[in-house]
Design a protein around this motif. Sequence first.
Motif, PDB file in Angstrom:
ATOM      1  N   GLU A 167       0.819  -1.211   0.000  1.00  0.00           N
ATOM      2  CA  GLU A 167       0.000   0.000   0.000  1.00  0.00           C
ATOM      3  C   GLU A 167       0.861   1.273   0.000  1.00  0.00           C
ATOM      4  O   GLU A 167       1.959   1.303   0.545  1.00  0.00           O
ATOM      5  CB  GLU A 167      -0.932   0.005   1.219  1.00  0.00           C
ATOM      6  CG  GLU A 167      -0.226   0.117   2.572  1.00  0.00           C
ATOM      7  CD  GLU A 167       0.314  -1.199   3.089  1.00  0.00           C
ATOM      8  OE1 GLU A 167       0.860  -1.202   4.215  1.00  0.00           O
ATOM      9  OE2 GLU A 167       0.208  -2.227   2.394  1.00  0.00           O
ATOM     10  N   GLY A 168       0.336   2.304  -0.652  1.00  0.00           N
ATOM     11  CA  GLY A 168       0.973   3.617  -0.597  1.00  0.00           C
ATOM     12  C   GLY A 168       2.274   3.730  -1.345  1.00  0.00           C
ATOM     13  O   GLY A 168       3.122   4.553  -0.983  1.00  0.00           O
ATOM     14  N   CYS A 169       2.477   2.940  -2.394  1.00  0.00           N
ATOM     15  CA  CYS A 169       3.708   3.013  -3.185  1.00  0.00           C
ATOM     16  C   CYS A 169       3.407   3.597  -4.568  1.00  0.00           C
ATOM     17  O   CYS A 169       2.339   3.383  -5.133  1.00  0.00           O
ATOM     18  CB  CYS A 169       4.337   1.627  -3.345  1.00  0.00           C
ATOM     19  SG  CYS A 169       4.900   0.908  -1.777  1.00  0.00           S
ATOM     20  N   THR A 170       4.386   4.326  -5.099  1.00  0.00           N
ATOM     21  CA  THR A 170       4.230   4.957  -6.403  1.00  0.00           C
ATOM     22  C   THR A 170       5.290   4.421  -7.344  1.00  0.00           C
ATOM     23  O   THR A 170       6.489   4.558  -7.085  1.00  0.00           O
ATOM     24  CB  THR A 170       4.373   6.488  -6.292  1.00  0.00           C
ATOM     25  OG1 THR A 170       3.387   6.983  -5.383  1.00  0.00           O
ATOM     26  CG2 THR A 170       4.194   7.150  -7.648  1.00  0.00           C
ATOM     27  N   ILE A 171       4.871   3.804  -8.444  1.00  0.00           N
ATOM     28  CA  ILE A 171       5.762   3.240  -9.447  1.00  0.00           C
ATOM     29  C   ILE A 171       5.623   4.074 -10.718  1.00  0.00           C
ATOM     30  O   ILE A 171       4.511   4.303 -11.199  1.00  0.00           O
ATOM     31  CB  ILE A 171       5.409   1.765  -9.747  1.00  0.00           C
ATOM     32  CG1 ILE A 171       5.226   0.961  -8.445  1.00  0.00           C
ATOM     33  CG2 ILE A 171       6.465   1.149 -10.648  1.00  0.00           C
ATOM     34  CD1 ILE A 171       6.452   0.881  -7.578  1.00  0.00           C
ATOM     35  N   GLY A 172       6.742   4.510 -11.282  1.00  0.00           N
ATOM     36  CA  GLY A 172       6.717   5.416 -12.426  1.00  0.00           C
ATOM     37  C   GLY A 172       6.447   4.715 -13.746  1.00  0.00           C
ATOM     38  O   GLY A 172       6.002   3.563 -13.804  1.00  0.00           O
ATOM     39  N   ASN A 173       6.746   5.423 -14.830  1.00  0.00           N
ATOM     40  CA  ASN A 173       6.542   4.917 -16.182  1.00  0.00           C
ATOM     41  C   ASN A 173       7.717   4.033 -16.623  1.00  0.00           C
ATOM     42  O   ASN A 173       8.862   4.277 -16.254  1.00  0.00           O
ATOM     43  CB  ASN A 173       6.404   6.072 -17.174  1.00  0.00           C
ATOM     44  CG  ASN A 173       5.255   6.992 -16.829  1.00  0.00           C
ATOM     45  OD1 ASN A 173       4.185   6.543 -16.419  1.00  0.00           O
ATOM     46  ND2 ASN A 173       5.455   8.285 -16.986  1.00  0.00           N
ATOM     47  N   ARG A 174       7.396   3.021 -17.417  1.00  0.00           N
ATOM     48  CA  ARG A 174       8.417   2.146 -18.030  1.00  0.00           C
ATOM     49  C   ARG A 174       9.302   1.464 -16.983  1.00  0.00           C
ATOM     50  O   ARG A 174      10.481   1.217 -17.208  1.00  0.00           O
ATOM     51  CB  ARG A 174       9.271   2.930 -19.036  1.00  0.00           C
ATOM     52  CG  ARG A 174       8.465   3.535 -20.187  1.00  0.00           C
ATOM     53  CD  ARG A 174       9.319   4.415 -21.058  1.00  0.00           C
ATOM     54  NE  ARG A 174       9.908   5.514 -20.311  1.00  0.00           N
ATOM     55  CZ  ARG A 174       9.271   6.638 -20.002  1.00  0.00           C
ATOM     56  NH1 ARG A 174       8.015   6.832 -20.396  1.00  0.00           N
ATOM     57  NH2 ARG A 174       9.875   7.580 -19.312  1.00  0.00           N
ATOM     58  N   VAL A 175       8.735   1.163 -15.865  1.00  0.00           N
ATOM     59  CA  VAL A 175       9.451   0.447 -14.797  1.00  0.00           C
ATOM     60  C   VAL A 175       9.301  -1.054 -15.030  1.00  0.00           C
ATOM     61  O   VAL A 175       8.224  -1.534 -15.391  1.00  0.00           O
ATOM     62  CB  VAL A 175       8.914   0.850 -13.416  1.00  0.00           C
ATOM     63  CG1 VAL A 175       9.491  -0.048 -12.321  1.00  0.00           C
ATOM     64  CG2 VAL A 175       9.227   2.315 -13.128  1.00  0.00           C
ATOM     65  N   ILE A 176      10.391  -1.790 -14.825  1.00  0.00           N
ATOM     66  CA  ILE A 176      10.374  -3.253 -14.925  1.00  0.00           C
ATOM     67  C   ILE A 176      10.708  -3.820 -13.548  1.00  0.00           C
ATOM     68  O   ILE A 176      11.722  -3.446 -12.945  1.00  0.00           O
ATOM     69  CB  ILE A 176      11.391  -3.756 -15.965  1.00  0.00           C
ATOM     70  CG1 ILE A 176      11.082  -3.163 -17.344  1.00  0.00           C
ATOM     71  CG2 ILE A 176      11.396  -5.277 -16.017  1.00  0.00           C
ATOM     72  CD1 ILE A 176      12.143  -3.467 -18.387  1.00  0.00           C
ATOM     73  N   VAL A 177       9.845  -4.719 -13.065  1.00  0.00           N
ATOM     74  CA  VAL A 177      10.068  -5.356 -11.762  1.00  0.00           C
ATOM     75  C   VAL A 177      10.024  -6.867 -11.961  1.00  0.00           C
ATOM     76  O   VAL A 177       9.013  -7.414 -12.416  1.00  0.00           O
ATOM     77  CB  VAL A 177       9.017  -4.924 -10.732  1.00  0.00           C
ATOM     78  CG1 VAL A 177       9.342  -5.526  -9.362  1.00  0.00           C
ATOM     79  CG2 VAL A 177       8.938  -3.401 -10.637  1.00  0.00           C
ATOM     80  N   HIS A 178      11.116  -7.549 -11.604  1.00  0.00           N
ATOM     81  CA  HIS A 178      11.213  -8.992 -11.828  1.00  0.00           C
ATOM     82  C   HIS A 178      10.651  -9.780 -10.639  1.00  0.00           C
ATOM     83  O   HIS A 178      10.450  -9.244  -9.542  1.00  0.00           O
ATOM     84  CB  HIS A 178      12.659  -9.375 -12.109  1.00  0.00           C
ATOM     85  CG  HIS A 178      13.140  -8.879 -13.443  1.00  0.00           C
ATOM     86  ND1 HIS A 178      12.975  -9.587 -14.604  1.00  0.00           N
ATOM     87  CD2 HIS A 178      13.751  -7.707 -13.791  1.00  0.00           C
ATOM     88  CE1 HIS A 178      13.473  -8.901 -15.618  1.00  0.00           C
ATOM     89  NE2 HIS A 178      13.955  -7.749 -15.156  1.00  0.00           N
ATOM     90  N   SER A 179      10.452 -11.064 -10.886  1.00  0.00           N
ATOM     91  CA  SER A 179       9.703 -11.917  -9.961  1.00  0.00           C
ATOM     92  C   SER A 179      10.297 -11.947  -8.550  1.00  0.00           C
ATOM     93  O   SER A 179      11.511 -11.943  -8.365  1.00  0.00           O
ATOM     94  CB  SER A 179       9.670 -13.346 -10.513  1.00  0.00           C
ATOM     95  OG  SER A 179       8.979 -13.387 -11.730  1.00  0.00           O
TER      96      SER A 179
END
Length: 370
Positions: A167-179
Amino acid sequence: MAVPIVSNPCSLSEIHQVIGGTLHGDGAVALSVLTSLNEATPHALSFVLNDKALKGTPEIRAGALLAHRHIPELPIPHIVVPNPMLALAQVAQRFFVRPYKARGVATEVIRGTDVRIGADPSIWPFVTLGDGVTLGARVTLYPGVFIGAGSSVGDDSLIYPNVVIREGCTIGNRVIVHSGTVIGSDGFGYVQHEGRHHKIPQLGGVTIEDDVELGANVSIDRATLGQTIIRKGTKVDNLVQIAHNVTIGEHAVLVAQVGIAGSTTIGRHVMIGGQAGLADHIQVGDQVMIAARAGVNRNLEPNQIVSGAPVMPHETWMKAQAVIPRLPELRQLVRSLEARVALLETQVAKAGTARTKGASPRKPVRRTTR
């Protein structure tokens, strides 16, 4: 697939139009695969970074090359570019990566209230979206992704399976998050009183700016108050721990198993080698390079290379490493020198005693006055 392959081959001239450089040889050669020099086939595009690579490959069978210089001795078409690896990345992105195709929102998605989803999403089954979650356009969420209440994910971001964004997190544009990565877990905050550890509620959040990539099993703690911040363009390798209230500057690189303690600030274009550890409440200046397995326990001024634990200038550390294999013989040498010095001191003391005993008593000098 073992190697990147396209169903519709592209010509070397088409590649030249994308990456520029100087084309030598037949631009009409058809290419359908990207490989290393050792694995190259007549339909493959490969790359040469330096002359050493040419010497290490007895026979080059590639259909075409991306090269660091003109190679007249090779009868293979090639494009000369300043940075072959950058050109390879551009070719791979343009010709060998499948274009995005939206798959919609699976019926098995669990949504809270007031969830907003942008245009052309790809949301796979068994994704969980909490209350008030906002997703930008063309976001991809693979199975098992959890996004907590009030969090947001920007346009064109890609979240692989089993990622947790609390909760309460901000992820920007074109972000890649792996498993396996967890964003917004509680910071390690406790206060000790009368022999017990009392939890400090972690009420802040995490902000990840545009064009950040996070590897597998990265842990980014939410701030105690305020924000833990990863600035734009930063790349984080697998198994990195970023503690609460840390700020990492733009375009930094953190290699595997780096650990950063709370409230530390990392500057821009900083590179941190694998298994390096950084203490809490310190500041690392811009363009610092921290070697693998370094232990950073103090502030670091900008534009330097450091190594060792505790950290020191890299040149000093290299000199110290050169001495380490000689320590046993140096230890023996010191012991030998100590014994010789002790023997000399004993001999000097005995000689002084002998002179004192053998000397005649001095006669008194009579003074006369005129």
